[in-house]
Design an enzyme around this catalytic site. Structure first.
Site, PDB file in Angstrom:
ATOM      1  N   ASP A   1       0.865  -1.179   0.000  1.00  0.00           N
ATOM      2  CA  ASP A   1       0.000   0.000   0.000  1.00  0.00           C
ATOM      3  C   ASP A   1       0.902   1.230   0.000  1.00  0.00           C
ATOM      4  O   ASP A   1       1.698   1.418   0.929  1.00  0.00           O
ATOM      5  CB  ASP A   1      -0.878  -0.031   1.255  1.00  0.00           C
ATOM      6  CG  ASP A   1      -1.827   1.150   1.361  1.00  0.00           C
ATOM      7  OD1 ASP A   1      -1.677   2.128   0.599  1.00  0.00           O
ATOM      8  OD2 ASP A   1      -2.728   1.103   2.226  1.00  0.00           O
TER       9      ASP A   1
ATOM     10  N   ASN B   1       2.696   6.352 -10.084  1.00  0.00           N
ATOM     11  CA  ASN B   1       1.476   6.274 -10.887  1.00  0.00           C
ATOM     12  C   ASN B   1       0.246   5.888 -10.075  1.00  0.00           C
ATOM     13  O   ASN B   1      -0.876   6.187 -10.483  1.00  0.00           O
ATOM     14  CB  ASN B   1       1.683   5.241 -12.006  1.00  0.00           C
ATOM     15  CG  ASN B   1       0.382   4.817 -12.645  1.00  0.00           C
ATOM     16  OD1 ASN B   1      -0.204   5.538 -13.445  1.00  0.00           O
ATOM     17  ND2 ASN B   1      -0.109   3.638 -12.276  1.00  0.00           N
TER      18      ASN B   1
ATOM     19  N   TYR C   1     -10.239  14.124  -6.613  1.00  0.00           N
ATOM     20  CA  TYR C   1      -9.265  13.815  -7.664  1.00  0.00           C
ATOM     21  C   TYR C   1      -8.539  15.075  -8.112  1.00  0.00           C
ATOM     22  O   TYR C   1      -7.304  15.085  -8.222  1.00  0.00           O
ATOM     23  CB  TYR C   1      -9.982  13.162  -8.847  1.00  0.00           C
ATOM     24  CG  TYR C   1      -9.042  12.662  -9.917  1.00  0.00           C
ATOM     25  CD1 TYR C   1      -8.346  11.479  -9.748  1.00  0.00           C
ATOM     26  CD2 TYR C   1      -8.855  13.384 -11.093  1.00  0.00           C
ATOM     27  CE1 TYR C   1      -7.477  11.013 -10.722  1.00  0.00           C
ATOM     28  CE2 TYR C   1      -7.995  12.922 -12.067  1.00  0.00           C
ATOM     29  CZ  TYR C   1      -7.306  11.738 -11.883  1.00  0.00           C
ATOM     30  OH  TYR C   1      -6.441  11.295 -12.849  1.00  0.00           O
TER      31      TYR C   1
ATOM     32  N   LYS D   1      -4.536  15.806  -7.657  1.00  0.00           N
ATOM     33  CA  LYS D   1      -3.662  15.948  -8.816  1.00  0.00           C
ATOM     34  C   LYS D   1      -3.019  17.329  -8.871  1.00  0.00           C
ATOM     35  O   LYS D   1      -1.866  17.468  -9.317  1.00  0.00           O
ATOM     36  CB  LYS D   1      -4.437  15.649 -10.100  1.00  0.00           C
ATOM     37  CG  LYS D   1      -4.797  14.174 -10.260  1.00  0.00           C
ATOM     38  CD  LYS D   1      -3.552  13.287 -10.260  1.00  0.00           C
ATOM     39  CE  LYS D   1      -3.866  11.836 -10.521  1.00  0.00           C
ATOM     40  NZ  LYS D   1      -2.647  10.987 -10.560  1.00  0.00           N
TER      41      LYS D   1
END
Length: 296
Positions: free
Chosen positions: A64, A91, A155, A159
């Site tokens: 993890d 990633n 999200y 990001k």
């Protein structure tokens, strides 16, 4: 491409989130370029399948990325098994959608933890390797790093965070000859995106984007571009290439997005009520199961 003469030949490259999707495709591309690939992720069977498709001494580790101790142990084991790492591709990522006010706090937080904190932990545990090899760290980001969209607050926040993190890390490490790059991706054909299209809130969001911005790109196309970025130690890589132009107008994007959303969202909600999606894709479900939550 034979992978016998390029700049990555014989180098050890780590890819997180490597069991499927973009991570698996990048791992395969780096393997074709001659790298020895260390795959890290939550899905042991998926990791093993990707490992078995790669040439050379590729190995995989189930871990993890938000677990400091597990990642530190993994980094040490990678060094013992494969040697010091020259390339790290951060990633691993999750996504969820829906109105922020109705989002599940734990799910919202998990997206931030994996995407942002997980990337930082990945960088931290492998920095001793990269300093020793004068290596290269590639942070996978998104168009969401440049222009935030409604209904994807976790999200977009994560990001934007990894973009800023990578910029800060690049400045800190430049004098040590460690390269740091950012990969800006748009919609990519992965199970996460296919799952997103099953939810009205995200399907409508993508459908109302300008035509070039809603196109979905093959995962192999994305992987090849990221592989070239690794070979060239690029500061930034964009898929599609027109995303680079958004950097010049990013300051103007929030008011434009707000104006469009103010006009469009009420009508979209009348057609299909907005609901939280939960974690998207098989990767999201695997993460939930790995933390002891029920599948689905």
């Amino acid at each position: 491409m034979t992978g016998t003469a390029g700049p990555l030949h014989g180098r050890v490259a780590v890819v997180t989130g490597a069991a499927r999707g973009v991570g698996a495709a990048i791992a395969r591309d780096l393997g074709r370029r001659g790298a020895t690939v260390a795959l890290i992720g939550r899905e042991e069977a998926g990791l093993a399948a990707v490992r078995d498709s790669l040439p050379g001494r590729a190995q995989c580790w189930e871990a993890d990325v938000t677990d400091d101790a597990a990642m530190a142990e993994t980094a040490d084991d990678v060094r013992k098994q494969l040697g010091p790492v020259s390339v790290v591709v951060a990633n691993a990522g999750l996504a969820e959608g829906g109105p922020f006010a109705e989002s599940d706090p734990a799910t919202w937080r998990r997206v931030i933890e994996v995407n942002l904190i997980g990337s930082a932990i990945t960088a931290r545990v492998f920095l001793p390797h990269l300093r020793a090899t004068r290596g290269y760290y590639l942070q996978i980001a998104s168009l969401a790093s440049i222009g935030a969209a409604p209904m994807m607050s976790a999200y977009c926040a994560s990001k934007a965070g990894v973009e800023s993190f990578a910029h800060a890390l690049r400045a800190e490490l430049a004098h040590e000859h460690v390269g740091v790059g950012i990969g800006y991706l748009n919609w990519t054909d992965t199970d996460m995106i296919r799952d997103a299209d099953q939810h009205a809130v995200l399907r409508e969001l993508r459908g109302h984007m300008p035509r070039p911005a809603r196109k979905v790109y093959p995962v192999e196309t994305v992987a090849r571009r990221m592989g070239r970025a690794v070979e060239r130690r690029s500061a930034a890589a964009y898929v599609p290439t027109w995303l680079r132009a958004t950097q010049a107008v990013r300051a103007a994007m929030p008011p434009v997005v707000t104006a469009i959303s103010k006009r469009e969202l009420p009508e979209l909600e009348r057609r299909a009520p907005f609901e939280a999606t939960g974690l998207l894709g098989a990767g999201g479900r695997a993460d939930a199961v790995g933390r002891g939550e029920p599948d689905g």
